[in-house]
Design an enzyme around this catalytic site. Structure first.
Site, short mmCIF file in Angstrom:
data_model
loop_
_atom_site.label_atom_id
_atom_site.label_comp_id
_atom_site.label_asym_id
_atom_site.label_seq_id
_atom_site.Cartn_x
_atom_site.Cartn_y
_atom_site.Cartn_z
N ASP A 103 0.84 -1.20 0.00
CA ASP A 103 0.00 0.00 0.00
C ASP A 103 0.88 1.25 0.00
O ASP A 103 0.58 2.25 -0.66
CB ASP A 103 -0.91 -0.01 1.24
CG ASP A 103 -1.67 -1.32 1.35
OD1 ASP A 103 -2.36 -1.68 0.38
OD2 ASP A 103 -1.55 -2.00 2.38
N HIS A 114 -4.94 -3.50 6.20
CA HIS A 114 -4.68 -3.77 4.77
C HIS A 114 -6.00 -4.29 4.19
O HIS A 114 -6.20 -5.50 4.00
CB HIS A 114 -3.55 -4.79 4.62
CG HIS A 114 -3.32 -5.19 3.19
ND1 HIS A 114 -2.90 -4.30 2.22
CD2 HIS A 114 -3.49 -6.37 2.54
CE1 HIS A 114 -2.81 -4.92 1.06
NE2 HIS A 114 -3.17 -6.17 1.23
P1 NAD Z 1 -1.14 -18.65 -3.83
O1 NAD Z 1 -2.44 -19.36 -3.69
O2 NAD Z 1 -0.52 -18.54 -5.18
O3 NAD Z 1 -0.07 -19.32 -2.88
C1 NAD Z 1 -0.35 -19.59 -1.54
C2 NAD Z 1 0.40 -20.83 -1.17
O4 NAD Z 1 0.24 -21.04 0.23
C3 NAD Z 1 -0.14 -22.10 -1.88
O5 NAD Z 1 0.93 -22.73 -2.55
C4 NAD Z 1 -0.66 -22.94 -0.72
O6 NAD Z 1 -0.48 -24.35 -0.92
C5 NAD Z 1 0.18 -22.43 0.44
N1 NAD Z 1 -0.37 -22.72 1.76
C6 NAD Z 1 -1.66 -22.81 2.13
N2 NAD Z 1 -1.76 -23.15 3.43
C7 NAD Z 1 -0.50 -23.26 3.90
C8 NAD Z 1 0.05 -23.59 5.16
N3 NAD Z 1 -0.71 -23.91 6.20
N4 NAD Z 1 1.39 -23.62 5.27
C9 NAD Z 1 2.18 -23.32 4.22
N5 NAD Z 1 1.71 -23.02 2.99
C10 NAD Z 1 0.39 -22.98 2.84
O7 NAD Z 1 -1.32 -17.20 -3.17
P2 NAD Z 1 -0.39 -15.92 -3.34
O8 NAD Z 1 -0.88 -15.15 -4.49
O9 NAD Z 1 1.04 -16.32 -3.26
O10 NAD Z 1 -0.84 -15.08 -2.05
C11 NAD Z 1 -0.55 -15.54 -0.74
C12 NAD Z 1 -1.27 -14.67 0.28
O11 NAD Z 1 -0.75 -13.35 0.25
C13 NAD Z 1 -2.78 -14.52 0.03
O12 NAD Z 1 -3.47 -14.59 1.26
C14 NAD Z 1 -2.89 -13.14 -0.59
O13 NAD Z 1 -4.17 -12.59 -0.41
C15 NAD Z 1 -1.84 -12.41 0.21
N6 NAD Z 1 -1.36 -11.15 -0.34
C16 NAD Z 1 -1.11 -10.14 0.55
C17 NAD Z 1 -0.64 -8.93 0.10
C18 NAD Z 1 -0.37 -7.81 1.07
O14 NAD Z 1 -0.09 -6.68 0.62
N7 NAD Z 1 -0.43 -8.00 2.38
C19 NAD Z 1 -0.39 -8.74 -1.26
C20 NAD Z 1 -0.65 -9.78 -2.14
C21 NAD Z 1 -1.13 -10.99 -1.66
C1 LMR Z 2 -3.27 -6.68 -2.65
O1 LMR Z 2 -3.44 -5.65 -2.02
O2 LMR Z 2 -2.95 -6.68 -3.87
C2 LMR Z 2 -3.40 -8.02 -1.96
O3 LMR Z 2 -3.80 -7.86 -0.63
C3 LMR Z 2 -4.24 -8.99 -2.67
C4 LMR Z 2 -5.71 -8.66 -2.58
O4 LMR Z 2 -6.48 -9.55 -2.25
O5 LMR Z 2 -6.06 -7.51 -2.85
#
Ligand code: NAD
Ligand code: LMR
Length: 325
Positions: A159, A187
């Protein structure tokens, strides 16, 4: 050569990690003379995919990558680690709010908080990226009673960098000309990107943009940027999230630049009236590996209302996971 440093990454077969792991192995976090060991955690069904990612890591012949450990056991992944990237969690799809993930993802952070508590280094820096990041971090903290809450943070850096980029484009300057942007709160779509204290090339940001743009374009665009990325890509942000995770951890280790700060979601100490213990994004400075909430900023009525809305949303999320505390 220095002694290798262990770095844990959860969700290592997922899309954020597909960018994050290669940057860690290239030295983007700890520098070009620091060898590392990657300790990668996945759920059992994803270990086969993870083996493919490890093949690719090996194929890069990174000089700094001493060893890769893959496991489905959190205690193996976190054993004595100083740095943990808690990425693994389900991402949202189009039409979902991040808080819709709470019931699916909260249990992960209860378990991982306990595992960090049991085996991680006592000075671990654990960064929660998996959504809903603030409340997941809150859960991890509350399941890790032997670790200081300051060992944890949730990611608001994406952000923060989004806000810098949008303001820089509006003002026709480079991103490095923008200082003291603050993103407050959760967030979520409630987050409050704040320009009241921001500077652009030494001038107050709010003297360079119209109030109308700040209120009706800047704030809502940033609040919904994640949604827009999902709409365009069909998947949530990944490379930018990995970049933000590295920038957050790099800043946590090396400190903020003189005269600037970053936004990090950290346990509230009651600053700005935010209930203690809630994981809330504040402007922070970092010195000697420790984050400090920037105190004493003037908060007008407009900002205060948005801070309160974020606090209320986080209290609601906390209520929804009370059974896991
Ligand atoms: P993704 O689905 O591509 O990958 C997530 C991985 O986590 C998968 O491979 C899954 O098998 C694994 N997983 C699930 N449970 C697990 C556990 N108990 N232990 C270990 N691994 C586990 O998702 P992604 O696109 O890589 O996103 C991951 C997370 O990050 C999501 O929750 C997404 O919303 C979040 N995210 C946050 C931000 C932020 O700014 N805070 C930004 C982008 C994404
Ligand atoms: C983002 O801000 O891009 C991530 O938190 C993914 C989402 O679900 O928006």
């Amino acid at each position: 050569m220095k002694t290798p440093v262990d770095i844990a990454v959860t969700g290592a077969a997922g899309q954020i990690s597909y960018s994050l792991l290669f940057r860690l192995a290239a030295g983007d976090l700890l520098g070009p003379d620091q060898p590392i060991v990657l300790r990668l955690l996945e759920i059992t069904p994803a270990l086969e995919v993870l083996k493919g990612v490890v093949m690719e890591l090996n194929d890069c012949a990174f000089p700094l990558l001493n060893k890769v450990i893959i496991t489905d056991d959190a205690k193996v992944a976190f054993d004595n680690v100083d740095y943990a990237f808690l990425v693994g969690a389900r991402p949202r799809k189009e039409g979902m709010l991040r808080s819709d993930l709470l019931s699916q993802n909260a249990e992960i952070f209860r378990v991982q908080g306990k595992a960090l508590n049991d085996v991680a280094s006592r000075k671990v820096k654990a960064l929660v990226t998996g959504n809903p990041a603030n409340t997941n971090a809150f859960l991890a903290i509350n399941n890790a009673p032997d670790l200081a809450p300051e060992c944890f943070a949730a990611m608001a850096m994406l952000d923060h960098t989004r806000a810098i980029s949008m303001l820089a484009q509006k003002c026709g300057v480079l991103t490095r000309d923008v200082k003291n942007i603050s993103v407050w709160g959760n967030h979520s779509c409630m987050q409050y990107p704040d320009l009241h204290h921001a500077w652009v090339k030494g001038q107050k940001a709010l003297s360079l943009v119209e109030q109308e743009w700040f209120v009706n374009e800047f704030i809502p665009t940033l609040q919904h940027r994640g949604t827009q990325v999902i709409k365009a890509r069909g998947q949530s942000s990944a490379a930018s999230a990995a970049n933000a995770a590295i920038k957050h951890m790099f800043t946590w280790i090396n400190g903020t630049e003189e005269g600037d700060w970053v936004s990090m979601a950290v346990p509230s100490d009651g600053s700005y009236g935010i209930e203690s213990g809630l994981v809330f994004s504040f402007p922070v400075t970092v010195t000697d590996g420790v984050y400090n909430i920037v105190k004493g900023l003037d908060i007008n009525e407009f900002s205060l209302e948005r801070l309160r809305q974020n606090e209320a949303e986080l209290i609601e999320e906390r209520q929804a996971v009370r059974h896991l505390l």
